[in-house]
Every structure is written in structure tokens, then in C-alpha cells.
Design a protein around this motif. Structure first.
Motif, mmCIF file in Angstrom:
data_model
loop_
_atom_site.group_PDB
_atom_site.id
_atom_site.type_symbol
_atom_site.label_atom_id
_atom_site.label_comp_id
_atom_site.label_asym_id
_atom_site.label_seq_id
_atom_site.Cartn_x
_atom_site.Cartn_y
_atom_site.Cartn_z
ATOM 1 N N UNK A 18 0.800 -1.222 0.000
ATOM 2 C CA UNK A 18 0.000 0.000 0.000
ATOM 3 C C UNK A 18 0.837 1.278 0.000
ATOM 4 N N UNK A 19 1.903 1.401 0.757
ATOM 5 C CA UNK A 19 2.701 2.634 0.653
ATOM 6 C C UNK A 19 3.254 2.849 -0.752
ATOM 7 N N UNK A 20 3.679 1.778 -1.411
ATOM 8 C CA UNK A 20 4.216 1.905 -2.771
ATOM 9 C C UNK A 20 3.126 2.314 -3.748
ATOM 10 N N UNK A 21 1.943 1.768 -3.574
ATOM 11 C CA UNK A 21 0.827 2.133 -4.446
ATOM 12 C C UNK A 21 0.440 3.599 -4.256
ATOM 13 N N UNK A 22 0.466 4.067 -3.011
ATOM 14 C CA UNK A 22 0.142 5.472 -2.738
ATOM 15 C C UNK A 22 1.235 6.422 -3.244
ATOM 16 N N UNK A 23 2.489 5.986 -3.249
ATOM 17 C CA UNK A 23 3.580 6.841 -3.731
ATOM 18 C C UNK A 23 3.703 6.827 -5.254
ATOM 19 N N UNK A 24 3.103 5.874 -5.930
ATOM 20 C CA UNK A 24 3.227 5.767 -7.386
ATOM 21 C C UNK A 24 2.584 6.960 -8.089
ATOM 22 N N UNK A 25 1.445 7.433 -7.599
ATOM 23 C CA UNK A 25 0.769 8.578 -8.227
ATOM 24 C C UNK A 25 1.623 9.836 -8.247
#
Length: 172
Positions: A18-25
Motif C-alpha cells: 500500500x505505501x508503494x501504491x500510494x507513492x506511485x501517483x
């Protein structure tokens, strides 16, 4: 009564998805912004005129030239034959003054790329007809300007070639 508590072992944050998914944007926005900035600064904007005041003063001179073309009753027809590579035209005047021929300046301006502009000097015959060799005319919307030898009159208009096989410019 005995209570046993089980503690789940917490995994570090970098192992969570989840942190990686949130930082991708935001990371994608930074990359796109960097690319847009590179595009904006690496290419020259050819549509911006440097001296607006001088261009504004030239408008009045152009209006005088348009009025003179109108008083002479001028019109010109242009057509392009791609198979022969010929630009043919006919200059017409309201009065019949055959025999009086002057050179004409024909300027075909590409709509977006100034390096593809074409400037021609043509000599009409006594009836106002002319032909000139022209390499392959690119598909585009051309701004056409025809001027007299003394540049005291002009005819201007647009030509979407090959959608329009020929164009007629008339003084209003």
C-alpha cells in the motif's frame, strides 16, 4: 483461566504494497512534469512574434494595400498539379489592360512550420496567366499571399491543399 495473547509480528513498511501504491501517483506526476518541462524549454516556439509594436504598425500598411487591390478589382486563382509539379495561376483585373505585366510575388506560408514556407517570383503573360515548377506541395493549410512587383497591393487567403484543388483570392 489462562489467557494467551498472540502478537502478530509487524512487517516493515517497505515490504507492504500500500505505501508503494500510494507513492506511485505522485512519482508519476513528477516524471510527467519533468518531461513536460524538458519539452517546453528544449524547442523554440515559432508562433510567437518578437516585436508586437512593429507588427501592429504594419497592419495599417497592409490595410492600404488591401484597399488598393480592391479598387483595382484584382483576383488571382491558384491551382497545383501534383503529377507535373506545377503551380499555375491567373491574375484578373476589373479593367482590361492586357499587355501590362508585372512580376508577382507568391508566398505560401506553412500553417505551423516556418522552415517549410515557399517564396516564388512569377512573371505572368499578357493575359495574367503563369506557371512555375514547384516540388511536391505538402498536405497542409497554407496561408497564401500574392503581391505586386512594387508591393503596393496584396491578396491574401488560406488554402487547404489537397482538400481544395485550387483557391481563388479576391479583394473585398
Amino acid at each position: 483461566m489462562s489467557v494467551t495473547m498472540t502478537m502478530a509480528t509487524a512487517t516493515p513498511w517497505w515490504k507492504q504494497r500500500w505505501p508503494w501504491l500510494l507513492m506511485a501517483g505522485p512519482a508519476l506526476v513528477v516524471v510527467a512534469g519533468t518531461y513536460t518541462g524538458w519539452l517546453a524549454f528544449s524547442q523554440q516556439d515559432a508562433l510567437v512574434v518578437g516585436d508586437y509594436y512593429k507588427q501592429g504598425k504594419a497592419i495599417n500598411q497592409d490595410l492600404r494595400r488591401d484597399r488598393l487591390a480592391s479598387s483595382l478589382g484584382l483576383s488571382v486563382s491558384l491551382g497545383y498539379d501534383a503529377t507535373q509539379g506545377l503551380l499555375a495561376g491567373q491574375l484578373r483585373r476589373r479593367t482590361d489592360d492586357h499587355g501590362r505585366t508585372e512580376r508577382l510575388f507568391v508566398h505560401l506560408s506553412h500553417a505551423t512550420l516556418p522552415e517549410k514556407d515557399i517564396k516564388l517570383v512569377v512573371q505572368p503573360d499578357e493575359f495574367g496567366a503563369f506557371q512555375i515548377n514547384l516540388p511536391m506541395l505538402e498536405r497542409s493549410r497554407w496561408v497564401v499571399l500574392v503581391e505586386g512587383e512594387k508591393r503596393d497591393w496584396r491578396l491574401a487567403g488560406t488554402w487547404s491543399w489537397p482538400g481544395q484543388r485550387e483557391v481563388t483570392l479576391s479583394a473585398d
